[in-house]
Motif scaffolding. Sequence first.
Motif, PDB file in Angstrom:
ATOM      1  N   LEU A 201       1.027   6.555  -6.911  1.00 51.95           N
ATOM      2  CA  LEU A 201      -0.230   7.148  -7.361  1.00 51.95           C
ATOM      3  C   LEU A 201      -0.420   8.555  -6.825  1.00 51.95           C
ATOM      4  O   LEU A 201      -1.012   9.391  -7.492  1.00 51.95           O
ATOM      5  CB  LEU A 201      -1.406   6.269  -6.937  1.00 51.95           C
ATOM      6  CG  LEU A 201      -1.476   4.927  -7.650  1.00 51.95           C
ATOM      7  CD1 LEU A 201      -2.512   4.028  -6.999  1.00 51.95           C
ATOM      8  CD2 LEU A 201      -1.789   5.118  -9.113  1.00 51.95           C
ATOM      9  N   GLY A 202       0.082   8.823  -5.640  1.00 51.80           N
ATOM     10  CA  GLY A 202      -0.056  10.154  -5.059  1.00 51.80           C
ATOM     11  C   GLY A 202       0.645  11.218  -5.874  1.00 51.80           C
ATOM     12  O   GLY A 202       0.272  12.390  -5.836  1.00 51.80           O
TER      13      GLY A 202
ATOM     14  N   LEU B 250      -7.975   8.360  -2.504  1.00 50.28           N
ATOM     15  CA  LEU B 250      -6.903   7.430  -2.852  1.00 50.28           C
ATOM     16  C   LEU B 250      -6.433   6.672  -1.613  1.00 50.28           C
ATOM     17  O   LEU B 250      -6.291   5.450  -1.646  1.00 50.28           O
ATOM     18  CB  LEU B 250      -5.735   8.187  -3.492  1.00 50.28           C
ATOM     19  CG  LEU B 250      -4.535   7.342  -3.879  1.00 50.28           C
ATOM     20  CD1 LEU B 250      -4.918   6.376  -4.992  1.00 50.28           C
ATOM     21  CD2 LEU B 250      -3.397   8.238  -4.325  1.00 50.28           C
ATOM     22  N   ARG B 251      -6.233   7.382  -0.521  1.00 46.62           N
ATOM     23  CA  ARG B 251      -5.795   6.715   0.720  1.00 46.62           C
ATOM     24  C   ARG B 251      -6.834   5.705   1.191  1.00 46.62           C
ATOM     25  O   ARG B 251      -6.487   4.648   1.703  1.00 46.62           O
ATOM     26  CB  ARG B 251      -5.509   7.747   1.814  1.00 46.62           C
ATOM     27  CG  ARG B 251      -4.159   8.406   1.664  1.00 46.62           C
ATOM     28  CD  ARG B 251      -3.783   9.215   2.892  1.00 46.62           C
ATOM     29  NE  ARG B 251      -4.580  10.417   3.045  1.00 46.62           N
ATOM     30  CZ  ARG B 251      -4.335  11.568   2.424  1.00 46.62           C
ATOM     31  NH1 ARG B 251      -3.309  11.654   1.609  1.00 46.62           N
ATOM     32  NH2 ARG B 251      -5.096  12.603   2.616  1.00 46.62           N
TER      33      ARG B 251
ATOM     34  N   ARG C 110      -6.444   0.808   2.127  1.00 45.18           N
ATOM     35  CA  ARG C 110      -6.533   0.342   3.515  1.00 45.18           C
ATOM     36  C   ARG C 110      -6.821  -1.148   3.442  1.00 45.18           C
ATOM     37  O   ARG C 110      -7.791  -1.557   2.824  1.00 45.18           O
ATOM     38  CB  ARG C 110      -7.635   1.074   4.257  1.00 45.18           C
ATOM     39  CG  ARG C 110      -7.295   2.526   4.488  1.00 45.18           C
ATOM     40  CD  ARG C 110      -8.226   3.195   5.470  1.00 45.18           C
ATOM     41  NE  ARG C 110      -7.851   4.584   5.602  1.00 45.18           N
ATOM     42  CZ  ARG C 110      -8.608   5.608   5.219  1.00 45.18           C
ATOM     43  NH1 ARG C 110      -9.803   5.395   4.720  1.00 45.18           N
ATOM     44  NH2 ARG C 110      -8.187   6.838   5.361  1.00 45.18           N
ATOM     45  N   GLY C 111      -5.992  -1.931   4.042  1.00 47.41           N
ATOM     46  CA  GLY C 111      -6.176  -3.378   3.995  1.00 47.41           C
ATOM     47  C   GLY C 111      -5.596  -3.952   2.716  1.00 47.41           C
ATOM     48  O   GLY C 111      -4.973  -3.250   1.917  1.00 47.41           O
ATOM     49  N   PRO C 112      -5.803  -5.260   2.517  1.00 51.53           N
ATOM     50  CA  PRO C 112      -5.235  -5.910   1.324  1.00 51.53           C
ATOM     51  C   PRO C 112      -5.848  -5.337   0.048  1.00 51.53           C
ATOM     52  O   PRO C 112      -7.057  -5.325  -0.102  1.00 51.53           O
ATOM     53  CB  PRO C 112      -5.582  -7.383   1.487  1.00 51.53           C
ATOM     54  CG  PRO C 112      -6.377  -7.507   2.734  1.00 51.53           C
ATOM     55  CD  PRO C 112      -6.539  -6.171   3.352  1.00 51.53           C
ATOM     56  N   THR C 113      -4.997  -4.838  -0.828  1.00 44.63           N
ATOM     57  CA  THR C 113      -5.476  -4.218  -2.058  1.00 44.63           C
ATOM     58  C   THR C 113      -4.640  -4.690  -3.234  1.00 44.63           C
ATOM     59  O   THR C 113      -3.423  -4.765  -3.141  1.00 44.63           O
ATOM     60  CB  THR C 113      -5.378  -2.676  -1.968  1.00 44.63           C
ATOM     61  OG1 THR C 113      -6.086  -2.246  -0.805  1.00 44.63           O
ATOM     62  CG2 THR C 113      -5.951  -2.009  -3.192  1.00 44.63           C
ATOM     63  N   ALA C 114      -5.334  -5.005  -4.308  1.00 44.96           N
ATOM     64  CA  ALA C 114      -4.658  -5.342  -5.563  1.00 44.96           C
ATOM     65  C   ALA C 114      -5.138  -4.365  -6.616  1.00 44.96           C
ATOM     66  O   ALA C 114      -6.297  -3.933  -6.609  1.00 44.96           O
ATOM     67  CB  ALA C 114      -4.983  -6.774  -5.974  1.00 44.96           C
ATOM     68  N   LEU C 115      -4.260  -4.012  -7.522  1.00 47.92           N
ATOM     69  CA  LEU C 115      -4.615  -3.131  -8.637  1.00 47.92           C
ATOM     70  C   LEU C 115      -4.819  -3.984  -9.874  1.00 47.92           C
ATOM     71  O   LEU C 115      -4.000  -4.842 -10.192  1.00 47.92           O
ATOM     72  CB  LEU C 115      -3.493  -2.132  -8.911  1.00 47.92           C
ATOM     73  CG  LEU C 115      -3.251  -1.082  -7.835  1.00 47.92           C
ATOM     74  CD1 LEU C 115      -2.039  -0.244  -8.202  1.00 47.92           C
ATOM     75  CD2 LEU C 115      -4.466  -0.209  -7.661  1.00 47.92           C
ATOM     76  N   VAL C 116      -5.913  -3.740 -10.550  1.00 50.26           N
ATOM     77  CA  VAL C 116      -6.168  -4.410 -11.825  1.00 50.26           C
ATOM     78  C   VAL C 116      -5.989  -3.347 -12.902  1.00 50.26           C
ATOM     79  O   VAL C 116      -6.724  -2.355 -12.930  1.00 50.26           O
ATOM     80  CB  VAL C 116      -7.580  -5.037 -11.872  1.00 50.26           C
ATOM     81  CG1 VAL C 116      -7.814  -5.706 -13.201  1.00 50.26           C
ATOM     82  CG2 VAL C 116      -7.750  -6.030 -10.720  1.00 50.26           C
TER      83      VAL C 116
ATOM     84  N   ASN D 149       0.811  -1.225   0.000  1.00 57.09           N
ATOM     85  CA  ASN D 149       0.000   0.000   0.000  1.00 57.09           C
ATOM     86  C   ASN D 149       0.839   1.269   0.000  1.00 57.09           C
ATOM     87  O   ASN D 149       0.526   2.232  -0.710  1.00 57.09           O
ATOM     88  CB  ASN D 149      -0.956  -0.004   1.190  1.00 57.09           C
ATOM     89  CG  ASN D 149      -2.067  -1.012   1.014  1.00 57.09           C
ATOM     90  OD1 ASN D 149      -2.268  -1.574  -0.068  1.00 57.09           O
ATOM     91  ND2 ASN D 149      -2.806  -1.248   2.076  1.00 57.09           N
ATOM     92  N   ARG D 150       1.905   1.299   0.778  1.00 55.80           N
ATOM     93  CA  ARG D 150       2.728   2.512   0.843  1.00 55.80           C
ATOM     94  C   ARG D 150       3.352   2.838  -0.505  1.00 55.80           C
ATOM     95  O   ARG D 150       3.416   3.997  -0.907  1.00 55.80           O
ATOM     96  CB  ARG D 150       3.833   2.356   1.888  1.00 55.80           C
ATOM     97  CG  ARG D 150       3.340   2.470   3.284  1.00 55.80           C
ATOM     98  CD  ARG D 150       4.485   2.367   4.249  1.00 55.80           C
ATOM     99  NE  ARG D 150       3.962   2.380   5.595  1.00 55.80           N
ATOM    100  CZ  ARG D 150       4.573   2.959   6.603  1.00 55.80           C
ATOM    101  NH1 ARG D 150       5.729   3.539   6.414  1.00 55.80           N
ATOM    102  NH2 ARG D 150       4.038   2.939   7.791  1.00 55.80           N
TER     103      ARG D 150
END
Length: 194
Positions: free
Chosen positions: A62-63, A74-75, A79-85, A55-56
Motif C-alpha cells: 500500500l505504501g 496508513l501506518r 498497528r495490531g491485528p488488521t484485516a483488509l476488506v 502488516n509489513r
Amino acid sequence: MARKLKEYLTEDLRRKLPVDSGFVAVDYKGLNAEETLDFRQRVREAGADMHVVPNRIALRVLGESFENGDAEALRALFRGPTALVLGEDDSIEATIAAARAIVEWRKKNADKVSVKGGRLSGKMLDTASVIGLANLPDQKTLLSQAVGVVQAPLRNVVSVVAQALAKVAYAARAYAEKLEAGGGAAAPGSGDSE
C-alpha cells in the motif's frame, strides 16, 4: 516467514489492490472461529472479501501507492491485528457495500469488529468516514431521491398551470351562462345601456 512466502503474499496483495482501489481496515481481535466465519460470509454476501495479511507486507504494497501525507495515516491502520476488506471490483460502490456490511455486522454482534479506517478513490478515511459511507443510501435510493427532487418543482408548475386553466375555464363557463341567461346579450364591452 520464508522469503518465497513473503514474495507470494506481496504479489497476491498487489493483484488484489490496484493503485486506486478502496478498502476498509478492521481489527478482528477477539473474534472466535464461528464469529470470524460469520463475518467473512456477511462481507462476501455484500460482494467483498476479508484478507488477513501481515502488516509489513500490507504497508509495503500500500505504501507504493500513497503520497507522503497519507503515509502516517496508513501506518496507523496497520498497528495490531488488521484485516483488509476489499470489494470484488475496484468500484466505489463495492467499497461502500463492504463498509455497509461491516457496520451492519457490528450492530448485530456488539461491535466485536472495530473499524480502523480505509481508503476510497485514493484518499485515506478515518473510522467516522467509513461509518458515514456505510450510512449512505444505495445508488437506487439516491437516484429515486434525485428524481423526487426534480419532480417536485415540476409537479408544482403543473399544479399552478392547472389551477390557472381551471380559473379560465370557470370564468368562460360563467360568462357563457350569463350570456344564455341574458338571451344573447351583446358582447362584453359594447356599452349597450338602456
